[in-house]
Design an enzyme around this catalytic site. Structure first.
Site, short mmCIF file in Angstrom:
data_model
loop_
_atom_site.label_atom_id
_atom_site.label_comp_id
_atom_site.label_asym_id
_atom_site.label_seq_id
_atom_site.Cartn_x
_atom_site.Cartn_y
_atom_site.Cartn_z
N SER A 45 -4.97 4.76 2.40
CA SER A 45 -4.38 6.15 2.47
C SER A 45 -2.82 6.10 2.34
CB SER A 45 -4.76 6.64 3.92
OG SER A 45 -4.45 5.79 5.01
N HIS A 250 0.74 8.46 9.70
CA HIS A 250 0.86 8.40 8.27
C HIS A 250 2.21 9.02 7.86
CE1 HIS A 250 -3.50 7.63 8.24
NE2 HIS A 250 -3.46 7.04 7.25
#
Length: 282
Positions: A45, A250
């Site tokens: 990711s 993230h």
């Protein structure tokens, strides 16, 4: 009560968004000339672009983004052929099983970000966000032990397979940023928990850099590039707790453009800096 509700949300959403998935690989047209740049981007990711909030529709649950560093680097360097195979939730086994098809003898350059999910990124962050300092410390210690003892072999197998499929390619292994700034912060994580998670990222990067160098690849260290811009910073390039919850922890769009992209563009153009991560660090 707050930690209980957050635990449920984090556990459920991370399980949906970041478990290893397989999806068709998005590839660009073949290069028109033998001297054009053929670039393949592999990984999890952190490579696909989860956290940017804007995804390529046909990438499905892999959640690839045009705002992710591979897409940006391909555009900036004028790559004639770009295969974007990275997928949210990927572990090393998923790279081996589902991402190597675009590689060939004509591939010029490869980047890869992988290893965090193997070491248990999702359960570690969930434990720290919901279980208190001791639970966090225990979870991080377990992940650090995994990174030191088991991950190296998995990375070596993955890097060997990349080299076999793309024997002429230069391979850049992109490390992970430290997630947090320390000090006062409106966060479900204590300063101790944030510090331990940063230490886990450093341990993970040491394991990755050692194996990258052993394979003859280039480790691209992004820790310094993110300095001052972690979650809890004044201008964060890492998401804190976000909704959808899978966006949490993230790099955001700025993180990809300003934190990840510079090292990757330098690598693709052959002008990369020397990594500051020492394999012998303890």
């Amino acid at each position: 009560m707050r930690r209980s509700v957050l635990s449920s949300c984090l556990s459920t959403a991370f399980a949906v968004t970041l478990l290893p998935l397989s999806a068709p690989v998005a590839t660009a047209a073949d290069a028109e000339s033998s001297d054009s740049l053929e670039y393949v981007a592999l990984g999890d990711s952190y490579a696909s672009g989860v956290g940017t909030g804007d995804y390529i529709g046909e990438s499905g649950d892999c959640r690839r983004s045009e705002l992710a560093y591979p897409s940006l680097a391909a555009a900036e360097t004028g790559a004639e052929s770009f295969a974007f195979a990275a997928c949210a939730g990927a572990e090393t086994a998923d790279v081996l099983d589902g991402q190597l098809a675009p590689l060939s003898r004509s591939t010029d350059v490869v980047t890869i970000s992988v290893g965090g999910n193997d070491a248990g990124f999702v359960p570690v962050v969930t434990s720290c966000a919901t279980g208190g300092d001791q639970a966090c410390d225990d979870a991080v210690t377990e992940a650090e032990n995994y990174a030191a003892e088991q991950l190296p072999g998995q990375l070596a197998d993955t890097y060997d397979a990349i080299a076999a499929e793309a024997p002429e390619a230069r391979v850049g292994v992109v490390g992970y940023p430290r997630l947090f700034e320390l000090g006062a912060c409106l966060s479900p994580l204590s300063e101790f928990e944030r510090q331990r998670l940063n230490e886990a990222a450093e341990t993970l990067n040491r394991a990755i850099s050692e194996q990258a160098r052993a394979a003859g690849f280039t480790f691209l260290d992004v820790e310094d590039d993110f300095e001052g811009h972690g979650a809890c910073g004044a201008q964060p390039w890492i998401n804190g707790v976000s909704y959808p919850i899978g966006e949490s922890y993230h790099p955001n769009a700025a993180g990809h453009e300003r934190g990840m992209l510079p090292s990757v563009v330098e690598f693709l153009s052959g002008t990369q800096r020397t990594s500051s991560v020492s394999p012998s660090a303890s």
